[in-house]
Design an enzyme around this catalytic site. Sequence first.
Site, PDB file in Angstrom:
ATOM      1  N   ASP A 216      -6.589  -6.855   4.245  1.00 28.64           N
ATOM      2  CA  ASP A 216      -7.706  -6.178   3.464  1.00 28.64           C
ATOM      3  C   ASP A 216      -8.369  -7.356   2.788  1.00 28.64           C
ATOM      4  OD1 ASP A 216      -9.412  -4.048   2.372  1.00 28.64           O
ATOM      5  OD2 ASP A 216      -8.220  -4.656   0.247  1.00 28.64           O
TER       6      ASP A 216
ATOM      7  N   LYS B 271       2.887 -15.244   1.555  1.00 25.96           N
ATOM      8  CA  LYS B 271       3.039 -16.179   1.120  1.00 25.96           C
ATOM      9  C   LYS B 271       4.887 -16.227   0.713  1.00 25.96           C
ATOM     10  CE  LYS B 271       1.922 -17.613  -3.379  1.00 25.96           C
ATOM     11  NZ  LYS B 271       0.821 -18.791  -3.518  1.00 25.96           N
TER      12      LYS B 271
ATOM     13  N   TYR C 245       0.724  -1.241  -0.250  1.00 23.90           N
ATOM     14  CA  TYR C 245      -0.007  -0.032  -0.016  1.00 23.90           C
ATOM     15  C   TYR C 245       0.749   1.207  -0.091  1.00 23.90           C
ATOM     16  CZ  TYR C 245      -4.803  -1.687   0.795  1.00 23.90           C
ATOM     17  OH  TYR C 245      -5.882  -2.104   0.181  1.00 23.90           O
TER      18      TYR C 245
ATOM     19  N   ASP D 217     -12.943  -8.909   4.039  1.00 21.39           N
ATOM     20  CA  ASP D 217     -14.213  -8.475   3.613  1.00 21.39           C
ATOM     21  C   ASP D 217     -14.717 -10.079   2.945  1.00 21.39           C
ATOM     22  OD1 ASP D 217     -13.873  -6.147   2.857  1.00 21.39           O
ATOM     23  OD2 ASP D 217     -14.511  -5.582   0.943  1.00 21.39           O
TER      24      ASP D 217
ATOM     25  N   ASP E 267      -3.298 -17.995  -0.198  1.00 22.81           N
ATOM     26  CA  ASP E 267      -4.241 -18.731  -1.145  1.00 22.81           C
ATOM     27  C   ASP E 267      -5.032 -19.966  -0.340  1.00 22.81           C
ATOM     28  OD1 ASP E 267      -1.631 -20.305  -0.968  1.00 22.81           O
ATOM     29  OD2 ASP E 267      -2.254 -20.693  -3.060  1.00 22.81           O
TER      30      ASP E 267
HETATM   31  C1  IPM Z   1     -10.321  -1.260   4.231  1.00 15.35           C
HETATM   32  C2  IPM Z   1     -10.710  -0.790   2.420  1.00 15.35           C
HETATM   33  C3  IPM Z   1      -9.281   0.479   2.440  1.00 15.35           C
HETATM   34  C4  IPM Z   1      -8.279  -0.507   2.397  1.00 15.35           C
HETATM   35  C5  IPM Z   1      -9.364   1.729   1.237  1.00 15.35           C
HETATM   36  C6  IPM Z   1     -11.221   2.599   1.311  1.00 15.35           C
HETATM   37  C7  IPM Z   1      -8.659   2.419   0.783  1.00 15.35           C
HETATM   38  O1  IPM Z   1     -10.583  -1.488   2.409  1.00 15.35           O
HETATM   39  O2  IPM Z   1     -10.345  -0.477   5.220  1.00 15.35           O
HETATM   40  O3  IPM Z   1     -10.363  -2.341   4.229  1.00 15.35           O
HETATM   41  O4  IPM Z   1      -7.786  -0.414   1.618  1.00 15.35           O
HETATM   42  O5  IPM Z   1      -7.808  -0.459   3.844  1.00 15.35           O
HETATM   43 MN    MN Z   2     -11.045  -3.485   2.750  1.00 16.77          MN
END
Ligand code: IPM
Ligand code: MN
Length: 352
Positions: free
Chosen positions: A243, A187, A140, A247, A219
């Site tokens: 990240d 990884k 990042y 999700d 993975d």
């Molecule tokens: C998160 C979000 C952020 C990230 C984005 C909005 C930059 O997806 O907080 O998980 O990738 O960290």
């Molecule tokens: Mn995110």
Amino acid sequence: MKKNISVIEGDGIGPEVMKQTIKILNLIAKKYGHNFYFKKTIAGSIAIEKFGTPMPKETIDTCLKSDAVLFGCIGDPKYDHNTKGIRPEDGLLELRKKMNLYCNIRPIVIYSEINKSPIKKELLNEVDFVIYRELTGGIYFGKKGRSKNEEEAYDYCIYSKKEIERIGEMAFRAAISRKKKVTLVDKANVLETSRLWREIIIKMALDYPEVNLDFLYIDNAAMQIIMNPKRFDVILTDNMFGDILSDESSVITSSLGLLPSASIGDNKSMFEPIHGSYPQAKGKNIANPLGCILSGSMMLEYFGMDKEKNILEKAVKNSIKKQICTQDIIDKKISSTTEEVGNYIEKYIKNQ
Ligand code: IPM
Ligand code: MN
């Protein structure tokens, strides 16, 4: 206690979910004799429109001076294909970096009353894990750019020993107060940064003999979260992998809208729901406020206000039990609005 709290509502549903959160935190302050001073400040696409930058200097200064930051969400689809210019997300990344919030904590908790997970119910029993995601390093924040002819692009992934150690320590300490297991996700079969992570974390584990350390490649970890999520306790991982896994993990809980997070530095902190700005729901009073409200509860815990945190979490659990839920986690026909969920939780706490 007296606390100065910066509030960034941000874009999309941010203002709606934040409104419910502040309402509840104000009640908790009143009930337990605290003074919470909320100071609103702006960031994201609304800041780009007003000031030409997603993170005005004044916002950063306000946040740096406060005891904690509450953050809604930022992002706007109108920037989605904006490959050259500024993006709202840049503002969030800048703030994380300037506040040195290197440790992002994302608890994954299953509420058995909610039934919107695509995963078989029997796989979800006893699932309770937390992701410790490194937040200010890695791909990042490494140097990025294009070649002169614009036909090549690069993003460097760099980690230092110090960056790995400080989040490693947070993860081991968390494991001690939980189920005493850390899973390092990397990884290391391909990436040199992952090999450095392994070396350092293996060494650190010697100082935590009561913690069981194991390893998964990213993975495989992505697969195990679906197939056997109860195997996890503390997942320790880098910025990018964390990240993605957060999700993915949110899906097994039923809704991204439910999940809070804390971003912690050495003496700074920010609390934000995991969800994005959900522009399709903006202004409709349908967004789930629980991710933001529970981020408020993580802030109370950070302040050492355990009674206050407990009552808030009890109220949230009760709202779910009583099916006072937004339409992302319950049948739309019997769902409540954002505001109604906030009101229920407020009333529950008032009556305790
Ligand atoms: C998160 C979000 C952020 C990230 C984005 C909005 C930059 O997806 O907080 O998980 O990738 O960290
Ligand atoms: Mn995110």
